[in-house]
Design a protein around this motif. Structure first.
Motif, PDB file in Angstrom:
ATOM      1  N   ALA A  39       0.775  -1.375   0.003  1.00 13.33           N
ATOM      2  CA  ALA A  39       0.088   0.122   0.163  1.00 13.33           C
ATOM      3  C   ALA A  39       0.989   1.240   0.009  1.00 13.33           C
ATOM      4  CB  ALA A  39      -1.099  -0.039   1.059  1.00 13.33           C
TER       5      ALA A  39
ATOM      6  N   LYS B 285      -2.926   2.593 -14.318  1.00 11.00           N
ATOM      7  CA  LYS B 285      -4.288   3.027 -14.858  1.00 11.00           C
ATOM      8  C   LYS B 285      -5.292   3.408 -13.434  1.00 11.00           C
ATOM      9  CE  LYS B 285      -5.068  -0.093 -18.950  1.00 11.00           C
ATOM     10  NZ  LYS B 285      -5.352  -1.487 -19.137  1.00 11.00           N
ATOM     11  N   LEU B 286      -4.823   2.708 -12.680  1.00 12.39           N
ATOM     12  CA  LEU B 286      -5.465   3.078 -11.182  1.00 12.39           C
ATOM     13  C   LEU B 286      -5.045   4.452 -10.920  1.00 12.39           C
ATOM     14  CD1 LEU B 286      -6.421   0.265  -8.920  1.00 12.39           C
ATOM     15  CD2 LEU B 286      -7.885   1.656 -10.262  1.00 12.39           C
TER      16      LEU B 286
ATOM     17  N   ARG C 294      -6.851   6.994 -12.645  1.00 14.59           N
ATOM     18  CA  ARG C 294      -8.190   6.940 -12.600  1.00 14.59           C
ATOM     19  C   ARG C 294      -8.435   7.737 -11.277  1.00 14.59           C
ATOM     20  NH1 ARG C 294     -12.227   6.605 -15.425  1.00 14.59           N
ATOM     21  NH2 ARG C 294     -12.058   8.683 -15.040  1.00 14.59           N
ATOM     22  N   LEU C 295      -7.614   7.417 -10.225  1.00 15.53           N
ATOM     23  CA  LEU C 295      -7.960   7.783  -8.591  1.00 15.53           C
ATOM     24  C   LEU C 295      -7.223   8.840  -8.295  1.00 15.53           C
ATOM     25  CD1 LEU C 295      -8.134   4.391  -6.904  1.00 15.53           C
ATOM     26  CD2 LEU C 295     -10.131   5.573  -8.251  1.00 15.53           C
ATOM     27  N   LEU C 296      -6.010   9.244  -9.164  1.00 19.74           N
ATOM     28  CA  LEU C 296      -4.929  10.261  -8.436  1.00 19.74           C
ATOM     29  C   LEU C 296      -4.906  11.665  -9.468  1.00 19.74           C
ATOM     30  CD1 LEU C 296      -3.450  10.876  -5.724  1.00 19.74           C
ATOM     31  CD2 LEU C 296      -1.215   9.546  -6.935  1.00 19.74           C
TER      32      LEU C 296
ATOM     33  N   LEU D 190     -17.776   5.796 -14.833  1.00 22.72           N
ATOM     34  CA  LEU D 190     -18.243   7.131 -14.926  1.00 22.72           C
ATOM     35  C   LEU D 190     -19.231   7.671 -15.784  1.00 22.72           C
ATOM     36  CD1 LEU D 190     -15.198   8.791 -12.982  1.00 22.72           C
ATOM     37  CD2 LEU D 190     -17.565   8.521 -12.194  1.00 22.72           C
TER      38      LEU D 190
ATOM     39  N   ASN E  16     -12.289  -3.844 -13.647  1.00 25.41           N
ATOM     40  CA  ASN E  16     -12.268  -2.422 -13.066  1.00 25.41           C
ATOM     41  C   ASN E  16     -11.171  -1.704 -13.337  1.00 25.41           C
ATOM     42  OD1 ASN E  16     -14.586  -3.349 -10.307  1.00 25.41           O
ATOM     43  ND2 ASN E  16     -15.035  -3.044 -12.565  1.00 25.41           N
ATOM     44  N   ILE E  17      -9.791  -2.555 -12.845  1.00 23.87           N
ATOM     45  CA  ILE E  17      -8.503  -1.910 -13.127  1.00 23.87           C
ATOM     46  C   ILE E  17      -8.221  -1.850 -14.668  1.00 23.87           C
ATOM     47  CG2 ILE E  17      -6.127  -2.316 -12.771  1.00 23.87           C
ATOM     48  CD1 ILE E  17      -6.827  -3.698 -10.142  1.00 23.87           C
TER      49      ILE E  17
ATOM     50  N   LEU F 118      -9.863  -1.731 -17.235  1.00 17.76           N
ATOM     51  CA  LEU F 118     -10.732  -0.664 -18.077  1.00 17.76           C
ATOM     52  C   LEU F 118     -10.695   0.601 -17.329  1.00 17.76           C
ATOM     53  CD1 LEU F 118     -13.876  -2.964 -19.245  1.00 17.76           C
ATOM     54  CD2 LEU F 118     -11.580  -2.768 -20.318  1.00 17.76           C
ATOM     55  N   ALA F 119      -9.762   0.800 -16.478  1.00 14.46           N
ATOM     56  CA  ALA F 119      -9.657   2.099 -15.521  1.00 14.46           C
ATOM     57  C   ALA F 119     -10.856   2.612 -15.136  1.00 14.46           C
ATOM     58  CB  ALA F 119      -9.075   3.020 -16.604  1.00 14.46           C
TER      59      ALA F 119
ATOM     60  N   GLY G 247     -12.106   2.037 -11.888  1.00 15.99           N
ATOM     61  CA  GLY G 247     -12.066   2.488 -10.664  1.00 15.99           C
ATOM     62  C   GLY G 247     -12.038   1.273  -9.768  1.00 15.99           C
ATOM     63  N   VAL G 248     -12.596   1.529  -8.432  1.00 19.03           N
ATOM     64  CA  VAL G 248     -12.295   0.366  -7.521  1.00 19.03           C
ATOM     65  C   VAL G 248     -13.548   0.570  -6.420  1.00 19.03           C
ATOM     66  CG1 VAL G 248     -11.069  -0.755  -5.516  1.00 19.03           C
ATOM     67  CG2 VAL G 248     -10.036   0.499  -7.244  1.00 19.03           C
TER      68      VAL G 248
ATOM     69  N   ASP H 284      -6.581  -9.586  -6.476  1.00 20.08           N
ATOM     70  CA  ASP H 284      -6.863  -8.292  -7.050  1.00 20.08           C
ATOM     71  C   ASP H 284      -8.052  -7.595  -6.086  1.00 20.08           C
ATOM     72  OD1 ASP H 284      -5.236  -8.896  -9.350  1.00 20.08           O
ATOM     73  OD2 ASP H 284      -6.946  -9.895 -10.308  1.00 20.08           O
TER      74      ASP H 284
ATOM     75  N   LYS I  47      -6.293  -1.753  -1.579  1.00 23.13           N
ATOM     76  CA  LYS I  47      -5.191  -1.175  -1.055  1.00 23.13           C
ATOM     77  C   LYS I  47      -4.892   0.047  -1.594  1.00 23.13           C
ATOM     78  CE  LYS I  47      -2.605  -5.238   1.162  1.00 23.13           C
ATOM     79  NZ  LYS I  47      -1.678  -6.141   0.844  1.00 23.13           N
ATOM     80  N   LEU I  48      -5.015  -0.041  -3.052  1.00 26.40           N
ATOM     81  CA  LEU I  48      -4.601   1.445  -3.713  1.00 26.40           C
ATOM     82  C   LEU I  48      -5.835   2.189  -3.538  1.00 26.40           C
ATOM     83  CD1 LEU I  48      -2.736   0.619  -7.157  1.00 26.40           C
ATOM     84  CD2 LEU I  48      -1.993   1.553  -4.936  1.00 26.40           C
TER      85      LEU I  48
ATOM     86  N   TRP J  23      -7.555   2.578  -0.809  1.00 26.44           N
ATOM     87  CA  TRP J  23      -7.250   3.172   0.452  1.00 26.44           C
ATOM     88  C   TRP J  23      -6.539   4.146   0.507  1.00 26.44           C
ATOM     89  CZ3 TRP J  23      -2.586   2.400   3.386  1.00 26.44           C
ATOM     90  CH2 TRP J  23      -2.660   2.799   4.744  1.00 26.44           C
ATOM     91  N   ARG J  24      -4.830   3.892  -0.356  1.00 26.37           N
ATOM     92  CA  ARG J  24      -3.970   4.628  -0.306  1.00 26.37           C
ATOM     93  C   ARG J  24      -4.251   5.961  -1.079  1.00 26.37           C
ATOM     94  NH1 ARG J  24       0.265   4.934   2.599  1.00 26.37           N
ATOM     95  NH2 ARG J  24      -0.884   6.338   3.169  1.00 26.37           N
ATOM     96  N   LEU J  25      -4.804   5.980  -2.292  1.00 25.79           N
ATOM     97  CA  LEU J  25      -4.911   6.928  -3.188  1.00 25.79           C
ATOM     98  C   LEU J  25      -6.512   7.828  -3.153  1.00 25.79           C
ATOM     99  CD1 LEU J  25      -3.639   5.303  -6.419  1.00 25.79           C
ATOM    100  CD2 LEU J  25      -2.559   6.639  -4.666  1.00 25.79           C
ATOM    101  N   LEU J  26      -7.271   7.100  -2.638  1.00 28.10           N
ATOM    102  CA  LEU J  26      -8.693   7.591  -2.699  1.00 28.10           C
ATOM    103  C   LEU J  26      -9.301   7.981  -1.145  1.00 28.10           C
ATOM    104  CD1 LEU J  26     -10.617   8.611  -4.730  1.00 28.10           C
ATOM    105  CD2 LEU J  26     -11.737   6.236  -4.559  1.00 28.10           C
TER     106      LEU J  26
END
Lengths: 426, 426
Positions: free
Chosen positions: A297, A339-340, A343-345, B231, B293-294, B296-297, B299-300, B333, B339-340, B342-345
């Motif tokens: 993470a 990609k994440l 999308r996320l950052l 989205l 979801n990753i 095709l970008a 999201g999570v 996955d 984890k991403l 949590w970290r990024l969003l």
């Protein structure tokens, strides 16, 4: 005059010419002369027709894969206990396991498992961390030598902020052990060479860094370490090194940050603009380790920035932050993570493409070892023969599509041949 | 009186009792009576001592894995062309390939490849999308019947916003073809059953949804579709369905959103609080498809929210948004993506644990099929025998550690046995 290391492979050939150009040649001829590539040809040139030719049929032939960052002693606990962030993960899982390698019997057993997996994998070259133990590091080098892979292996240095059971007693002791190890291994191997390995700034006092700098100058060996991986780590370094302008500067002030000293730094997730600027200026190699950065993470490195700035960048599995030794998987993870991140950052940094991921896993990382990672003329002949016939599909596919699919779907079963410098490993 | 489906397996047994409790029993006895589990025992109870016993040695025994969302016709291009977001990806890659299944010869060839892979995988039950073609969907069901897996297969409905070459001509035609297909397949199989499959709201007119609702009431079959994946898609649905309060409401107004109608919705990445509230109230199943979801970008999905609210949730591979059929990989996955996220969003939603991922891939998804996905007494006897002996390690590991490691490191080679409802598939 041609020896064993001069021959021709015929097959479906794919390789990177640069970071944007993936070349695919169906039923092409790849010529190896004295262990180096003479290039790829649609028709076999006259001067090579007398070389022994192996027809690989519909199999694909690609450059060997490069792992710029992997921890051999952590291979034993790959796929386990990744519910902690970096600093807790080191103290809870990593240091106790690495401490066991003081026992040479344990080291032999564990490192043989690691080496067997590396041999079967797509990796032909790797930068490897061992432990603080000189003798066990030599055991690892002995075992890696037998695989035929071309690897750089480092005895780790740590003299502070480490548990009592896994810490060198002083900078002097750490330096002395490192020199003793180097004297043993410096000229011992054909396939393996030593690399200086201060673990990371939090583990190394200034005195140790100073001494290592001296050792580097004396033995003229490359350097590997960690940089800007995790937010807490970056904050910690700020506190530990108030005189450093940024994390990378703490290596640079001891002359171990690129320039004349070949240097690879793992992660670079949180590198500042200034740090990135210095890495670019000094040609520091970035070992991008996307799966480890996800599992712990840590975050996602701004790979698009590094590619756009034409910096030196390759891939690392970072076992056991990463759960396996596959650089094909690292290519997939580099794409996925980007990609994440997009999308996320930060939608300003476009995701990594398949061509770019393949480049990083071959030519991008290969440059750390010299002319390695492509089939352009003059490159070391490191190659893989890949068989995708057991991955059936109902429709026709182009060679580029087959390669993309292979990256996503294959495992070690599909790797049928492996060469380094013109020598066949299997 | 006991038949073939009554026996005992001895081995290292792991299964979820609920979303937080993973039970591990070393050298335990798992009793199957007439195709159902009698439970797991440390010592074999007296009443079962006369049943045939297979000693699996140190192999692990776990419940079969559940794939709540996979597109069979997309298996042909898994691992390819994932550089587009959902709507462009559908038009560029997916619809042209799905259109080919009108050709029954192509369908037979492609679906056999899919079925062979599913049979070898860890999946024992799956919810499967076919194409708009009734006859080709029946071909898929014929082929899946032979695998012994327990699957639900749906002919897809699409009568708008789809390319001319891959769109049903009218709601009436779509409904007529669906009824014709159902009349063919309704009672034809032991292992396969039909599931109603409006592709997603953008592809289905209100008139079609109304007619499908009638068909659902007549045949009393479950429903599968897509929800709040991307989205642009969510925005598009807002425009298409101004009368709906949210995306899920567009299914709900036609009575196809849980309650008495067993419903599984793939993705739920962007579900609003109100949508989540209705899903929970109606017991709608969420097919969490992290890799798709990753890739095709998209999201999570907020899986922590779904788990905390004790909603129905399982895992889907969503081939070819996901690149493979492995639910073990989907577990990894799910953890990685969380984890991403949590970290990024959003640091308020804790990452998914190994126990939770295993729960989703077994018991969580299994609930869609009834008492499925655990070894608790009364559950259908779906089981896998796993061999990790070819994944050597130098140190001792607990059974839970072996399971965690297996989830991360294994592939189909390591699956040595598979049962559904007490019948051995291999």
């Amino acid at each position: 005059m041609t020896g064993d290391k001069s021959f021709v492979l015929k097959g479906d050939i794919c390789y990177s010419e640069d970071r944007n150009l993936l070349r695919t040649v169906e039923q092409g001829y790849l010529v190896c002369l004295e262990g180096k590539s003479e290039g790829v040809f649609k028709e076999l040139p006259e001067q090579f027709v007398n070389l022994p030719l192996t027809d690989c049929g519909d199999q694909m032939i690609i450059p060997g894969l490069i792992d710029l960052h992997i921890h051999a002693p952590q291979f034993s606990f790959r796929g386990l206990h990744m519910d902690l962030e970096l600093l807790d993960w080191l103290n809870t899982n990593t240091f106790p396991e690495e401490a066991r390698y003081k026992d040479l019997d344990y080291a032999k057993k564990a490192y043989q498992i690691f080496a067997d997996a590396m041999k079967k994998s797509g990796t032909t070259r790797a930068c490897i961390f061992a432990t603080i133990h000189g003798p066990a590091t030599e055991v690892l080098m002995d075992i890696m030598e037998e695989t035929g892979l071309k690897t750089m292996v480092g005895k780790v240095n740590m003299d502070r902020n480490s548990p009592e059971y896994y810490c060198e007693n002083s900078a002097a002791e750490s330096a002395r052990d490192t020199e003793a190890w180097l004297e043993h291994v410096m000229l011992k191997y054909t396939n393996v060479s030593p690399i200086l390995t201060p673990r990371f700034i939090p583990s190394c006092t200034d005195e140790l860094m100073e001494r290592l700098s001296g050792i580097q100058k004396k033995y003229r060996i490359p350097v590997q370490s960690h940089l800007s991986e995790n937010l807490s780590e970056v904050e910690w370094v700020k506190g530990l090194c108030p005189a450093s302008r940024f994390y990378g500067d703490a290596y640079d002030q001891f002359g171990m940050f690129g320039g004349k000293v070949k240097t690879v730094m793992a992660h670079c997730v949180y590198s500042s603009k200034t740090e990135i600027g210095l890495m670019k200026e000094r040609g520091v190699f970035i070992a991008h380790c996307p799966q480890s950065n996800i599992n712990l993470a840590s975050g996602v490195a701004p790979v698009r920035t590094y590619l756009e700035q034409e910096m030196n960048i390759g891939l690392g599995t970072d076992v056991a932050g990463g759960s396996g030794e596959s650089i094909f998987r690292a290519m997939v993870d580099a794409i996925s993570a980007s990609k994440l991140r997009w999308r996320l950052l930060d939608e300003s940094l476009k995701p990594v493409t398949v061509e770019e991921a393949f480049y990083m896993g071959t030519l991008g990382g290969g440059a750390f070892f010299g002319k390695v990672g492509s089939f352009l003329k003059g490159y070391e002949f490191d190659a893989l023969i890949l068989d995708d016939s057991s991955l059936p599909h109902p429709q026709a596919l182009s060679l580029k599509e087959r390669l993309e699919r292979f990256i996503y779907l294959s495992d070690d079963r599909h790797i049928k041949g492996k060469f380094t410098e013109g020598s066949r490993i299997f």
